[in-house]
Design a protein around this motif. Structure first.
Motif, PDB file in Angstrom:
ATOM      1  N   ILE A  14       0.734  -1.062   0.063  1.00  0.00           N
ATOM      2  CA  ILE A  14       0.108   0.016   0.138  1.00  0.00           C
ATOM      3  C   ILE A  14       0.936   1.348   0.056  1.00  0.00           C
ATOM      4  O   ILE A  14       0.531   2.428  -0.473  1.00  0.00           O
ATOM      5  N   ALA A  83       4.049   5.158  14.680  1.00  0.00           N
ATOM      6  CA  ALA A  83       3.998   3.787  14.709  1.00  0.00           C
ATOM      7  C   ALA A  83       2.853   3.376  13.437  1.00  0.00           C
ATOM      8  O   ALA A  83       2.615   2.203  13.235  1.00  0.00           O
ATOM      9  N   LEU A  84       1.912   4.280  12.983  1.00  0.00           N
ATOM     10  CA  LEU A  84       0.907   3.994  12.013  1.00  0.00           C
ATOM     11  C   LEU A  84       1.479   4.383  10.605  1.00  0.00           C
ATOM     12  O   LEU A  84       0.975   4.119   9.667  1.00  0.00           O
ATOM     13  N   LEU A  85       2.750   4.699  10.315  1.00  0.00           N
ATOM     14  CA  LEU A  85       3.296   5.075   9.159  1.00  0.00           C
ATOM     15  C   LEU A  85       3.408   3.955   8.059  1.00  0.00           C
ATOM     16  O   LEU A  85       3.004   4.213   6.899  1.00  0.00           O
ATOM     17  N   THR A  86       3.457   2.990   8.491  1.00  0.00           N
ATOM     18  CA  THR A  86       3.539   1.737   7.611  1.00  0.00           C
ATOM     19  C   THR A  86       1.950   1.259   7.042  1.00  0.00           C
ATOM     20  O   THR A  86       1.967   0.389   6.160  1.00  0.00           O
ATOM     21  N   VAL A  87       1.171   1.642   7.933  1.00  0.00           N
ATOM     22  CA  VAL A  87      -0.315   1.528   7.577  1.00  0.00           C
ATOM     23  C   VAL A  87      -0.866   2.249   6.839  1.00  0.00           C
ATOM     24  O   VAL A  87      -1.847   1.939   5.820  1.00  0.00           O
ATOM     25  N   THR A  90       2.880   8.052   4.907  1.00  0.00           N
ATOM     26  CA  THR A  90       3.136   9.418   5.520  1.00  0.00           C
ATOM     27  C   THR A  90       2.383  10.617   5.379  1.00  0.00           C
ATOM     28  O   THR A  90       1.745  11.043   6.522  1.00  0.00           O
ATOM     29  N   THR A 107      -8.092   5.490  12.993  1.00  0.00           N
ATOM     30  CA  THR A 107      -8.151   4.076  13.004  1.00  0.00           C
ATOM     31  C   THR A 107      -9.301   3.311  13.075  1.00  0.00           C
ATOM     32  O   THR A 107      -9.588   2.368  12.249  1.00  0.00           O
ATOM     33  N   LEU A 121      -8.079  -4.152   8.211  1.00  0.00           N
ATOM     34  CA  LEU A 121      -6.965  -3.241   8.240  1.00  0.00           C
ATOM     35  C   LEU A 121      -5.641  -4.118   8.437  1.00  0.00           C
ATOM     36  O   LEU A 121      -5.790  -4.949   9.264  1.00  0.00           O
ATOM     37  N   GLY A 122      -4.826  -3.729   7.413  1.00  0.00           N
ATOM     38  CA  GLY A 122      -3.642  -4.593   7.872  1.00  0.00           C
ATOM     39  C   GLY A 122      -3.738  -6.121   7.257  1.00  0.00           C
ATOM     40  O   GLY A 122      -5.014  -6.390   6.634  1.00  0.00           O
TER      41      GLY A 122
END
Lengths: 245, 248
Positions: A14, A83-87, A90, A107, A121-122
């Motif tokens: 993603i 902590a949420l950057l990879t989900v 940026t 979230t 999610l994820g």
């Protein structure tokens, strides 16, 4: 174009979409708008101040006091955002979690949107298309807050009597219950997925509980500020160890 | 008295400038925040159905619809008209902007609710915004992007797979503590257990709107079963305590 090659509905990469230049441009746009707004507001305050017996120095002091007191809370938000950057990538994290929104609502909104498409999610069903849907839902949800503000503020300023008659007991009970209900069902909904999900949810809730108790015992407000970031990062570490067990 | 007219004019100009430019900037901010998903949906080549977005939005509205309206109503008396347009764009109102405004007011010794207090809080929110934008830009925008590029793939995978339960665990506790209503928490727990472990397994269609069902049932039950005495008392004590917890 770089993006065209990276776009694939079913790819779970993603970040190829989430960090696209266009999304960066939108994020920078929101930054610039807030800067411009602050400059206009500061100037307006400087102009009005002497007329009501306030010095320019007092306005400057207020600005500085606001800036200093925001340092801690700001860095606490930064920690959660990272902590949420990879989900979410940026740009979306900057706008949705850093600025307009907050980690809890955004979230939750993303998870609800993914669920409505039969995805999660994820994980393996979190494809580029599902990310697009989640971002659309987060942005529309956030837009509703802004639209409500745009509509309600002038009405409240005029002292609209109909709005003031809204039963205060309803205002006190219903939104709070809805909020706790939403986070409860989204959290518990994770439990049947696997034992690692249970570890992730349980450790995070436990760490938060401990931090809340400590904050109350020793009366240190900064613990409350940092609690969310600490709980998320620590429980991610615990969860990561659990995946290797 | 000419002096009071002058004060009146100066404040009128302030109100006019802030409400006009507050609205204009907020609308532009709204535009930028919607432009990103619009691009992904229509121009990126991703296959995202409009009907899917409407379904997701309906599910979201059922869950958060009440809060969309109630939060601006809650913050208006605390923030005042001019700061509303700042606060709902900058975000993190209860944990960052309200404390910033209060500290500024006490630093220069003005009272909240007065015009001096209002100017102090506008300036304080500008100061908070300056710090917040700077730290987000440096630590998330620049440093964060680099950080993600060097994090090992297996850790990235853990984060993506388990971020939802981790965030919800902590956020749930925070919400329960900030609401100070154990009754609502118990109702939410019972309702959610039934929805997750009884209703959802029955049919996949049920799972689609399970969040909305749980939230609406919790809200209705919390209202019907409310502690009438304490909500009446809280109603009177409400004025001074700003809401805390995960709010915009």
């Amino acid at each position: 174009m770089y993006l065209a090659a990276a776009v694939d509905n079913n790819s779970t990469d993603i970040l190829a979409v989430a960090n696209s230049p266009f999304l960066w441009a939108c994020a920078i746009g929101v930054f610039l708008v807030i800067i411009i707004q602050s400059v206009i507001y500061m100037k307006a305050a400087q102009v009005a101040a002497p007329h009501i017996g306030m010095t320019h120095q007092e306005i400057k002091t207020s600005f500085r006091a606001g800036a200093i007191s925001a340092l801690g809370p700001s860095l606490a938000v930064v920690m959660v955002a990272i902590a949420l950057l990879t989900v979410f990538g940026t740009p979306a994290v900057l706008v949705r979690i850093g600025l307009i929104g907050s980690v809890s609502y955004e979230t939750a909104a993303a998870a609800i949107a993914a669920n409505s498409a039969g995805a999660e999610l994820g994980g393996p069903t979190y494809t580029q298309a599902v990310f697009g849907l989640a971002l659309a839902a987060m942005s529309l949800g956030g837009a509703m807050w802004m639209i409500a503000t745009l509509i309600l503020t002038p009405l409240l300023k005029r002292g609209d009597s109909a709005l003031r008659k809204v039963n205060p007991a309803i205002m006190l009970v219903v939104p709070g219950a809805a909020m706790v209900g939403a986070f409860m069902v989204l959290g518990l909904g994770e439990l049947p997925k696997s034992w690692i999900h249970v570890v992730a949810f349980g450790s995070s809730a436990l760490i938060m509980t401990v931090l809340m108790i400590i904050a109350k015992r020793v009366d240190r407000p900064w613990i409350k500020e940092w609690a969310l970031g600490i709980a998320i990062i620590l429980s991610l570490v615990i969860t990561h160890l659990a995946t290797r067990a | 008295m000419p002096e009071s007219t002058q004060i009146h004019d100066a404040l009128g100009a302030f109100d006019k400038t802030t409400s006009r430019w507050g609205r204009i900037t907020m609308i532009i901010g709204l535009f930028f925040s919607l432009a990103a998903p619009t691009y992904l949906v229509f121009f990126s080549g991703l296959d995202i159905e409009i009907s899917g977005i409407l379904t997701a939005f309906a599910a979201l509205a059922a869950v958060f619809g009440v809060i969309w309206i109630v939060e601006p109503l809650t913050y208006y008396p605390i923030l005042g008209a001019s700061s509303m347009y700042q606060a709902f764009m900058i975000g993190n109102i209860s944990n960052k902007l309200l404390p910033a405004a209060m500290i500024a007011q006490s630093t220069i010794g003005v009272k909240p609710g007065t015009r001096k207090g209002e100017l102090a809080s506008v300036a304080a929110i500008c100061g908070a915004a300056a710090v917040h934008l700077t730290s987000l830009f440096i630590f998330v925008g620049l440093l964060g992007t680099w950080l993600v590029s060097v994090i090992p793939a297996d850790i990235v995978q853990t984060v993506q797979l388990y971020i939802l339960p981790t965030v919800m665990g902590a956020v749930l506790i925070q919400a329960i503590v900030s609401q100070k209503s154990p009754r609502a928490a118990v109702i939410a727990l019972v309702v959610s257990l039934i929805v997750v472990f009884v209703l959802s397994p029955l049919s996949p269609k049920m799972a689609l709107f399970s969040t909305a069902i749980a939230v609406i049932s919790t809200a209705v039950l919390a209202w019907v079963l409310r502690d009438r005495q304490s909500t009446d008392v809280a109603e009177r004590a409400e004025d001074e305590t700003p809401p805390e917890g995960p709010v915009y």
